[in-house]
Design a protein around this motif. Sequence first.
Motif, PDB file in Angstrom:
ATOM      1  N   LEU A 140       0.811  -1.223   0.000  1.00 45.14           N
ATOM      2  CA  LEU A 140       0.000   0.000   0.000  1.00 45.14           C
ATOM      3  C   LEU A 140       0.845   1.274   0.000  1.00 45.14           C
ATOM      4  O   LEU A 140       0.354   2.347   0.351  1.00 45.14           O
ATOM      5  N   LYS A 141       2.087   1.162  -0.425  1.00 44.12           N
ATOM      6  CA  LYS A 141       3.032   2.269  -0.248  1.00 44.12           C
ATOM      7  C   LYS A 141       2.570   3.580  -0.881  1.00 44.12           C
ATOM      8  O   LYS A 141       2.908   4.665  -0.394  1.00 44.12           O
ATOM      9  N   ASP A 142       1.786   3.506  -1.951  1.00 48.17           N
ATOM     10  CA  ASP A 142       1.346   4.736  -2.613  1.00 48.17           C
ATOM     11  C   ASP A 142       0.156   5.404  -1.920  1.00 48.17           C
ATOM     12  O   ASP A 142      -0.218   6.523  -2.279  1.00 48.17           O
ATOM     13  N   SER A 143      -0.430   4.705  -0.962  1.00 51.34           N
ATOM     14  CA  SER A 143      -1.607   5.271  -0.290  1.00 51.34           C
ATOM     15  C   SER A 143      -1.465   5.299   1.233  1.00 51.34           C
ATOM     16  O   SER A 143      -2.450   5.461   1.951  1.00 51.34           O
ATOM     17  N   LEU A 144      -0.237   5.142   1.723  1.00 48.54           N
ATOM     18  CA  LEU A 144      -0.011   5.194   3.164  1.00 48.54           C
ATOM     19  C   LEU A 144      -0.246   6.604   3.697  1.00 48.54           C
ATOM     20  O   LEU A 144      -0.028   7.591   3.001  1.00 48.54           O
ATOM     21  N   LYS A 145      -0.667   6.669   4.937  1.00 48.58           N
ATOM     22  CA  LYS A 145      -0.943   7.959   5.576  1.00 48.58           C
ATOM     23  C   LYS A 145       0.033   8.178   6.731  1.00 48.58           C
ATOM     24  O   LYS A 145       0.298   7.265   7.511  1.00 48.58           O
ATOM     25  N   GLU A 146       0.547   9.369   6.819  1.00 45.11           N
ATOM     26  CA  GLU A 146       1.465   9.696   7.902  1.00 45.11           C
ATOM     27  C   GLU A 146       0.721   9.769   9.232  1.00 45.11           C
ATOM     28  O   GLU A 146      -0.457  10.117   9.273  1.00 45.11           O
ATOM     29  N   GLU A 147       1.441   9.420  10.310  1.00 44.67           N
ATOM     30  CA  GLU A 147       0.894   9.669  11.639  1.00 44.67           C
ATOM     31  C   GLU A 147       0.614  11.161  11.752  1.00 44.67           C
ATOM     32  O   GLU A 147       1.439  11.982  11.323  1.00 44.67           O
ATOM     33  N   GLU A 148      -0.522  11.525  12.313  1.00 45.12           N
ATOM     34  CA  GLU A 148      -0.821  12.938  12.454  1.00 45.12           C
ATOM     35  C   GLU A 148      -1.214  13.276  13.887  1.00 45.12           C
ATOM     36  O   GLU A 148      -1.776  12.459  14.605  1.00 45.12           O
ATOM     37  N   PHE A 149      -0.887  14.486  14.282  1.00 47.89           N
ATOM     38  CA  PHE A 149      -1.275  15.009  15.586  1.00 47.89           C
ATOM     39  C   PHE A 149      -2.255  16.152  15.335  1.00 47.89           C
ATOM     40  O   PHE A 149      -1.884  17.164  14.756  1.00 47.89           O
ATOM     41  N   ILE A 150      -3.485  15.945  15.754  1.00 48.90           N
ATOM     42  CA  ILE A 150      -4.504  16.959  15.532  1.00 48.90           C
ATOM     43  C   ILE A 150      -4.732  17.766  16.813  1.00 48.90           C
ATOM     44  O   ILE A 150      -4.199  17.425  17.874  1.00 48.90           O
ATOM     45  N   GLU A 151      -5.540  18.780  16.706  1.00 52.22           N
ATOM     46  CA  GLU A 151      -5.826  19.659  17.835  1.00 52.22           C
ATOM     47  C   GLU A 151      -6.297  18.868  19.062  1.00 52.22           C
ATOM     48  O   GLU A 151      -7.167  18.011  18.971  1.00 52.22           O
ATOM     49  N   GLY A 152      -5.682  19.153  20.205  1.00 51.73           N
ATOM     50  CA  GLY A 152      -6.074  18.522  21.457  1.00 51.73           C
ATOM     51  C   GLY A 152      -5.387  17.209  21.745  1.00 51.73           C
ATOM     52  O   GLY A 152      -5.425  16.709  22.869  1.00 51.73           O
ATOM     53  N   MET A 153      -4.743  16.636  20.749  1.00 55.86           N
ATOM     54  CA  MET A 153      -4.098  15.334  20.923  1.00 55.86           C
ATOM     55  C   MET A 153      -2.763  15.497  21.649  1.00 55.86           C
ATOM     56  O   MET A 153      -2.011  16.426  21.378  1.00 55.86           O
TER      57      MET A 153
END
Length: 324
Positions: free
Chosen positions: A119-132
Motif C-alpha cells: 500500500l506504499k502509494d496510499s499510506l498515511k502519515e501519523e498525524e497530531f490533531i488539535e487537542g491530541m
Amino acid sequence: MKKFGKLILSVMLLSGFFTSCKAKTQIKSNKVNILCTIFPQYDWTRSILGNADNFTNLSLLVKSGVDLHNYQPSTADIVQISTCDLLIYVGGESDAWLKDALANATNKNMKVISLMDVLKDSLKEEEFIEGMQEETECEEDSDSETEYDEHVWLSVKNAKILCNEIADSICSLVPENAETYKENLQAYLEELNNLDMTYASVIKNSPRKTILVCDRFPLRYLTDDYKLNYYAAFAGCSAETEASFETIVFLSNKLKEEKMPAVLVLDQSDEKIAKTVILNAKLPKTDILKIDSMQSTTLRQSFNGKTYISTMQENLEALQKALK
C-alpha cells in the motif's frame, strides 16, 4: 520498547538458536507453510485457502492476545519465521525487528508480503490533531524519518487490495490448487464489497460526522475512507496510557460542544480516560463504546468464530451509535 525488542532478537541470533535441538527435530512437511503475524492477515488468508485445504499449513504468530506494539518474539517464533514459505506481516515500526529475522532466514526462497509495502502509494502519515497529546517516544523512534500509520487493515478498502496480493502469492506457491483459491478470493471480495457499501451507507446517513476517541487512534484509514472527522487522546503510535490535564479538558469540552451520545475506546481499554472525560464534562449518561483494532485477537477467539468481517461489523455498530 522497540529498541529493546531488537536487542532481544540480536541476542537470539548471535546465540545460535537457529541450530537448537527444537529446530533440528522439526519434521519437514510437503505442505506450504504460511505465517501471518496478526489476526486480520490470518483471517483473510484462511478465507482464501478455504476450509478444506490440504496443500498448506497456516499459522498465526501473535496468537496469545499480546498487542503487536508490545510483542517480543520467542526462540520458536524466530525459527518459524526463518523456515516458512510465505510470511505476511505489517511492515511498520512495531514489527521492524522482523527485518533482522528475515536477513538470517534459512529458507532463502521465502515469499514475503509487507502490507505497508503493498500500500506504499496510499499510506498515511501519523498525524497530531488539535487537542491530541504528543509523544516524544514516537518522534525518537522514527529517527527523523516519516512515520506512517500502521493500522492499514482497519480499512475495508485496503483489505480488498491486500487480499488480492495474498491470493497471488498463494497461487504461485500452490499452482495446482490456484483455481480454488481464486474462487475463494472472489467470494470473499464480494463479502468485503458488501461490508464497504454498508459502511458507506450507514455513515452517509448518520446525523453526525465526528467521533471522539478517548484512547490511541488507529482509525485514520477508516475515517478517511468515509469522510469522518475525529478527536482523540493519542496518535496511533503512542505508548502513553495517561492523558494530560490539557487533553482531558479539550476532549471534555468537545464532548459538550458536539453533544455526542458516546465516546469510543479500544478493545483492551480500562476506560479510565473515557470515564474522566465524561465526568469532567458532567454528562454521566454518555456511553462508552469499544472499537476492536484486532491487534490482540487470540487464536482461541478465531477458533470460536471471530472473523475480520464480523469484527468490522461490530465496529460499525459502535460507530453508528456514536454518530447518532
